[in-house]
Design a protein around this motif. Sequence first.
Motif, PDB file in Angstrom:
ATOM      1  N   LEU A 114      -2.641   8.084  -2.987  1.00  0.00           N
ATOM      2  CA  LEU A 114      -2.561   6.640  -3.347  1.00  0.00           C
ATOM      3  C   LEU A 114      -1.883   5.988  -2.435  1.00  0.00           C
ATOM      4  O   LEU A 114      -1.944   4.684  -2.412  1.00  0.00           O
ATOM      5  N   ARG A 115      -0.631   6.493  -1.959  1.00  0.00           N
ATOM      6  CA  ARG A 115       0.131   5.795  -0.974  1.00  0.00           C
ATOM      7  C   ARG A 115      -0.433   5.260   0.183  1.00  0.00           C
ATOM      8  O   ARG A 115      -0.478   4.267   0.701  1.00  0.00           O
ATOM      9  N   THR A 116      -1.300   6.545   0.726  1.00  0.00           N
ATOM     10  CA  THR A 116      -2.095   6.043   1.971  1.00  0.00           C
ATOM     11  C   THR A 116      -3.086   5.023   2.037  1.00  0.00           C
ATOM     12  O   THR A 116      -2.969   4.319   2.841  1.00  0.00           O
ATOM     13  N   ILE A 117      -3.549   4.994   0.951  1.00  0.00           N
ATOM     14  CA  ILE A 117      -4.873   3.937   0.671  1.00  0.00           C
ATOM     15  C   ILE A 117      -4.105   2.656  -0.112  1.00  0.00           C
ATOM     16  O   ILE A 117      -4.827   1.755  -0.363  1.00  0.00           O
ATOM     17  N   GLU A 118      -2.784   2.576  -0.054  1.00  0.00           N
ATOM     18  CA  GLU A 118      -2.066   1.854  -0.617  1.00  0.00           C
ATOM     19  C   GLU A 118      -2.548   1.142  -2.224  1.00  0.00           C
ATOM     20  O   GLU A 118      -3.031  -0.123  -2.287  1.00  0.00           O
ATOM     21  N   HIS A 119      -2.558   2.114  -2.864  1.00  0.00           N
ATOM     22  CA  HIS A 119      -3.235   1.869  -4.115  1.00  0.00           C
ATOM     23  C   HIS A 119      -2.325   2.521  -5.263  1.00  0.00           C
ATOM     24  O   HIS A 119      -2.699   3.462  -5.807  1.00  0.00           O
ATOM     25  N   PRO A 120      -1.262   2.069  -5.584  1.00  0.00           N
ATOM     26  CA  PRO A 120      -0.223   2.757  -6.508  1.00  0.00           C
ATOM     27  C   PRO A 120      -0.953   2.752  -7.845  1.00  0.00           C
ATOM     28  O   PRO A 120      -1.610   1.836  -8.300  1.00  0.00           O
ATOM     29  N   ALA A 121      -0.354   3.738  -8.655  1.00  0.00           N
ATOM     30  CA  ALA A 121      -0.928   4.119 -10.094  1.00  0.00           C
ATOM     31  C   ALA A 121       0.400   3.641 -11.018  1.00  0.00           C
ATOM     32  O   ALA A 121       1.391   3.579 -10.662  1.00  0.00           O
ATOM     33  N   ASP A 122      -0.046   2.988 -11.989  1.00  0.00           N
ATOM     34  CA  ASP A 122       0.723   2.441 -13.159  1.00  0.00           C
ATOM     35  C   ASP A 122       0.723   3.561 -14.155  1.00  0.00           C
ATOM     36  O   ASP A 122      -0.354   3.941 -14.650  1.00  0.00           O
ATOM     37  N   TRP A 123       1.880   4.427 -14.665  1.00  0.00           N
ATOM     38  CA  TRP A 123       2.017   5.383 -15.267  1.00  0.00           C
ATOM     39  C   TRP A 123       2.275   4.639 -16.694  1.00  0.00           C
ATOM     40  O   TRP A 123       3.494   4.432 -16.822  1.00  0.00           O
TER      41      TRP A 123
END
Length: 174
Positions: free
Chosen positions: A156-165
């Motif tokens: 997710l960091r590599t594709i610059e797409h963080p998760a909201d938990w």
Amino acid sequence: MNKMNDTVLGKNELLKLLEEWHIPFLCEEHDAVLNMSESSMLTLSLSGARCKNLLLQDKNDHYFLVVTTATKSLDLAELAAALGSRRLSFASADKLFELLGIRTGSLSPLALVNDEAGRVRLVIDADLSDEESFLFHPLENNASVWLSRASLETFLRTIEHPADWLHACARQVA
């Protein structure tokens, strides 16, 4: 860098990227499955949390990829409030393909590799926060990829797409 170029990636290209990015994973081929009921019938050598993945949208064309436990039925009204939205509904198969380049039954956070425009917000249910590893479809529903929690976060960091938990409430059964 999300993708190799401007084309939509498929399973083989995704697996190649995971290797190139040195993200540890395992992949197992299996019969195609369309939903969690069919998935639960699979006998896999890989072990990890099997997750329900839903593409939801609101009336303002905001899109959410919600990852939750395999057996939870979400309270969409509660989830909408937690997301600062009014009303959530399931996105169509056409919208799934338009946004992420995948077909019904193949949704997982790995599909976000195809969301260079950043139109889909990833929301992972806090009920999964203690899981050490996950099983996700690699853009096709005839295989499962094992990822450790650290591998998922690196992806997710590599594709610059963080998760909201966020805590996703279950629907109350009457």
